[in-house]
Design an enzyme around this catalytic site. Sequence first.
Site, PDB file in Angstrom:
ATOM      1  N   ASP A  46       0.823  -1.213   0.000  1.00 23.62           N
ATOM      2  CA  ASP A  46       0.000   0.000   0.000  1.00 23.62           C
ATOM      3  C   ASP A  46       0.860   1.266   0.000  1.00 23.62           C
ATOM      4  OD1 ASP A  46      -1.913  -1.872   0.229  1.00 23.62           O
ATOM      5  OD2 ASP A  46      -2.769  -1.158   2.128  1.00 23.62           O
ATOM      6  N   LYS A 134     -28.523 -13.019  -8.350  1.00 24.46           N
ATOM      7  CA  LYS A 134     -29.297 -11.782  -8.424  1.00 24.46           C
ATOM      8  C   LYS A 134     -28.852 -10.920  -7.249  1.00 24.46           C
ATOM      9  CE  LYS A 134     -33.815  -9.862  -9.338  1.00 24.46           C
ATOM     10  NZ  LYS A 134     -33.847  -8.782  -8.371  1.00 24.46           N
ATOM     11  N   ARG A 155     -31.039   3.521 -12.813  1.00 24.48           N
ATOM     12  CA  ARG A 155     -32.014   3.002 -13.753  1.00 24.48           C
ATOM     13  C   ARG A 155     -33.217   3.942 -13.875  1.00 24.48           C
ATOM     14  NH1 ARG A 155     -36.347  -0.576 -12.915  1.00 24.48           N
ATOM     15  NH2 ARG A 155     -36.973  -1.608 -14.837  1.00 24.48           N
ATOM     16  N   LYS A 313     -30.097 -16.730 -17.897  1.00 27.03           N
ATOM     17  CA  LYS A 313     -30.163 -16.038 -19.181  1.00 27.03           C
ATOM     18  C   LYS A 313     -29.804 -17.034 -20.276  1.00 27.03           C
ATOM     19  CE  LYS A 313     -28.724 -11.811 -16.915  1.00 27.03           C
ATOM     20  NZ  LYS A 313     -27.640 -10.897 -16.564  1.00 27.03           N
ATOM     21  N   LYS A 337     -36.464 -16.638  -7.624  1.00 31.69           N
ATOM     22  CA  LYS A 337     -36.324 -16.181  -6.239  1.00 31.69           C
ATOM     23  C   LYS A 337     -36.027 -17.317  -5.264  1.00 31.69           C
ATOM     24  CE  LYS A 337     -37.934 -11.828  -6.272  1.00 31.69           C
ATOM     25  NZ  LYS A 337     -37.523 -10.715  -5.493  1.00 31.69           N
ATOM     26  N   CYS A 439     -33.507  -8.112  38.182  1.00 30.85           N
ATOM     27  CA  CYS A 439     -32.894  -8.047  39.512  1.00 30.85           C
ATOM     28  C   CYS A 439     -33.236  -6.761  40.256  1.00 30.85           C
ATOM     29  CB  CYS A 439     -31.383  -8.215  39.409  1.00 30.85           C
ATOM     30  SG  CYS A 439     -30.557  -6.797  38.690  1.00 30.85           S
ATOM     31  N   CYS A 454     -28.516  -2.679  32.688  1.00 26.30           N
ATOM     32  CA  CYS A 454     -28.720  -3.009  34.095  1.00 26.30           C
ATOM     33  C   CYS A 454     -27.360  -2.931  34.781  1.00 26.30           C
ATOM     34  CB  CYS A 454     -29.281  -4.424  34.210  1.00 26.30           C
ATOM     35  SG  CYS A 454     -29.006  -5.186  35.809  1.00 26.30           S
ATOM     36  N   CYS A 460     -27.022  -9.829  38.817  1.00 20.94           N
ATOM     37  CA  CYS A 460     -28.267  -9.974  38.068  1.00 20.94           C
ATOM     38  C   CYS A 460     -28.340 -11.375  37.471  1.00 20.94           C
ATOM     39  CB  CYS A 460     -28.326  -8.927  36.966  1.00 20.94           C
ATOM     40  SG  CYS A 460     -29.765  -9.105  35.904  1.00 20.94           S
TER      41      CYS A 460
HETATM   42  S1  IVH Z   1     -30.136  -8.644 -15.912  1.00 22.74           S
HETATM   43  C1  IVH Z   1     -32.308  -7.269 -19.389  1.00 22.74           C
HETATM   44  N1  IVH Z   1     -28.707  -9.815 -14.047  1.00 22.74           N
HETATM   45  O1  IVH Z   1     -32.480  -7.134 -10.887  1.00 22.74           O
HETATM   46  C2  IVH Z   1     -32.122  -7.859 -18.083  1.00 22.74           C
HETATM   47  N2  IVH Z   1     -30.237  -8.120 -13.378  1.00 22.74           N
HETATM   48  O2  IVH Z   1     -35.288  -6.140 -12.669  1.00 22.74           O
HETATM   49  C3  IVH Z   1     -31.678  -6.854 -17.109  1.00 22.74           C
HETATM   50  N3  IVH Z   1     -30.205  -7.649 -10.964  1.00 22.74           N
HETATM   51  O3  IVH Z   1     -32.788  -3.926 -11.001  1.00 22.74           O
HETATM   52  C4  IVH Z   1     -31.292  -7.344 -15.812  1.00 22.74           C
HETATM   53  N4  IVH Z   1     -28.665  -9.121 -10.442  1.00 22.74           N
HETATM   54  O4  IVH Z   1     -30.359  -4.470 -11.190  1.00 22.74           O
HETATM   55  C5  IVH Z   1     -29.651  -8.895 -14.310  1.00 22.74           C
HETATM   56  N5  IVH Z   1     -27.355 -10.921 -12.513  1.00 22.74           N
HETATM   57  C6  IVH Z   1     -28.278  -9.989 -12.779  1.00 22.74           C
HETATM   58  C7  IVH Z   1     -28.862  -9.201 -11.775  1.00 22.74           C
HETATM   59  C8  IVH Z   1     -29.844  -8.268 -12.111  1.00 22.74           C
HETATM   60  C9  IVH Z   1     -29.474  -8.180  -9.979  1.00 22.74           C
HETATM   61  C10 IVH Z   1     -31.222  -6.596 -10.741  1.00 22.74           C
HETATM   62  C11 IVH Z   1     -31.157  -5.475 -11.704  1.00 22.74           C
HETATM   63  C12 IVH Z   1     -32.565  -5.010 -11.837  1.00 22.74           C
HETATM   64  C13 IVH Z   1     -33.356  -6.170 -11.350  1.00 22.74           C
HETATM   65  C14 IVH Z   1     -34.126  -6.769 -12.484  1.00 22.74           C
END
Ligand code: IVH
Length: 707
Positions: A46, A134, A155, A313, A337, A439, A454, A460
């Site tokens: 550093d 996510k 966004r 994806k 989820k 106590c 306390c 206590c």
């Molecule tokens: S892709 C076109 N990948 O989740 C697809 N989103 O509504 C666009 N998010 O606010 C999203 N992790 O910020 C994608 N691995 C991930 C993600 C992700 C979190 C959030 C994103 C957005 C919401 C999706």
Amino acid sequence: MQTERDPSTIDMPGAARSAQRAAELRALLHHHAHRYYVLDAPEIPDAEYDRLFGELQALEEAHPALRTADSPTQRVLGRVLPGLAPVRHAVPMLSIQTETDTTAAGAEAFDARVRRELELGADAPPVEYAAELKYDGLAINLRYEAGALVLAATRGDGETGEDVTQNIRTIGQIPLRLRAEQPPRVLEVRGEVYMRRDHFERLNERQREKGEKTYINPRNTAAGAVRQLDPAMTASRPLSFFAYGLGEVQGWEFLAAPAATHGAMLDALAALGLPVSGDRRVVLGAPGLVAFHRDIEARRDALPFDIDGVVYKVNSLELQRRMGFKTREPRWAVAHKYPAQEQATRLNGIEVQVGRTGKLTPVAKLEPVFVGGTTVSNATLHNIFELRRKGVRIGDPVIVRRAGDVIPEVVGRSLELAPPGARPVYVPNFHMPRQCPVCGSEVQREKGGIDHRCTGGLFCAAQRKQALLHFAGRRAMDIEGLGDKLVDQLVDGGFIRTLPELYKLGVANLANLERMAEKSAANLVAALEKSKTTTLARFLYALGIRHVGESTAKDLARHFGGIDRIMGASVEQLLEVNDVGPVVAESIHTFFAQPHNREVVEQLRAAGIHWPEHEPEHEGAAVATPAAPLPLAGKTLVLTGALPTLSRDEAKELIEAAGGKVAGSVSKKTHYVVAGEEAGSKLDKARELGVPVLDEEGLRRLIAAAE
Ligand code: IVH
């Protein structure tokens, strides 16, 4: 990379020489910042980084014309904005479909939908998916033009966001310049700004030490920090970033390749210097998605940051284009989820509990609710300050959070869940009691006014019980069978007044207690006996010194090597220990300054509690004999998969006792990966980076060989 001055510049005129040196320093600093922040593998100390940084600052000071926007000195510009300006996105920032069926069926439904839309027959091969986490933070668009970061925006509504460029520049992980000779003309990178849980905890710890308000959760704190008007404020928040997608792109040949995939695109972003999570995988078909979902669910609480699901994806960018969009969401992606760690329920009442250090905690009595995998009917409200801030009242619908092993807490009132027109049944003007409810001792409000305590100390019964339970805990002395029912009886029956008296209990007096037979009494005595062989770190932690958690106890043990050196240490000497600040040092010093605490230590040792000691690791920690190096000193190991005989905690303890560190993820800095059954992506990463891989036996041999 070389850090010295290029000798060929000696004959240049001064101005040209300065310009060249500034460019050199910028390149060096960009390189080292990437090693440090993104790869977590610094190449220089550093101090050397600071020296280079200082040199560039001085040059820019003397020749302001040399100061470029992408200079590493220009991260914090220090201008407070009147407001955040709107930014229209070149390509809208879409949202993502959410699959709320948290079982495997959720992943199968997505795969079936993709196959249908791509018109794949039953015998067509499985679709390839990029599976990733996510992240739970704030979505950001980073715009790079000719390799330089020119704009960062939130966004917003997807069409128009807010300009947060100044704030985003303060995040060390986000490159101000892409690592490429010929960067794309325009490259918009999308990703999530988030806060790691440990960074969040440390931030709150600092807030508490300063007597300032603490933050609720990492997500809101990260989002709030990005939207600050004062960039210096953002700079003081520990933020991180992961890239997961693209916005507008011009002149990036990577995208032109017909076989380009999402996975390869993320690799390419990583190569440009952007942080990309290692917890992602390319998988095949529904079974691949299901396996990924399961694997991440099992590791969810061990990840260093919060996630609320995973994202799948379609991997081929060509197939993504073919599938296209449905109004505001791509058809080729879904968020799958996990069961919520937060749930709404009703607050039925508030009770005050007395903890180990005498702290009075308001505890919410809840309508039982299933959250984070168990039924919760009590949850902490932390303190009167938090309680007031949350404005919860008896009868209110509230949100309860339970994540992993963390104590369930009331996060706040649930506004959406209140039926229209509902009024709280009863609005108590809640006050902390002036006398301890257990106590009767006086209750004092602490400096800063947040906590009530306390003053009864070990007089206590509540404090005595909690101290015993903490002492006996799995991560402390690990006395199996000493649970709260038994502790209640031992304390209420007057059997135990001090910790050392625990070791005087015999089978005869134990067997007379309720629900205790000869056999279970004998088991407890055996467990007490077993607990006598321990480690210094466990013993220190077990003493329950305020502010000394497990990791501080380990640091103290490593630093001082022996209990007498710790008991005799001055505040200054304690401050030399890693991560020990003034509040912690003061607390340790005060604890051992009390004769009765020293006596407790002596009596526990006299009862036979023992541990191996070693020479102090630091010269400042007394005596001049050089420390015998521990077998794994300076080594970083990563554990993955299930080992045949050792649990995760045991393996960690073994490594730490040998002087090593255990890290959560594999990098070039990792010395060994210890892998067991069903080792996952960490093993792949180790192979990829050429990090040596050991099994449990190998780990034991490594420690033994060096000893
Ligand atoms: S892709 C076109 N990948 O989740 C697809 N989103 O509504 C666009 N998010 O606010 C999203 N992790 O910020 C994608 N691995 C991930 C993600 C992700 C979190 C959030 C994103 C957005 C919401 C999706």
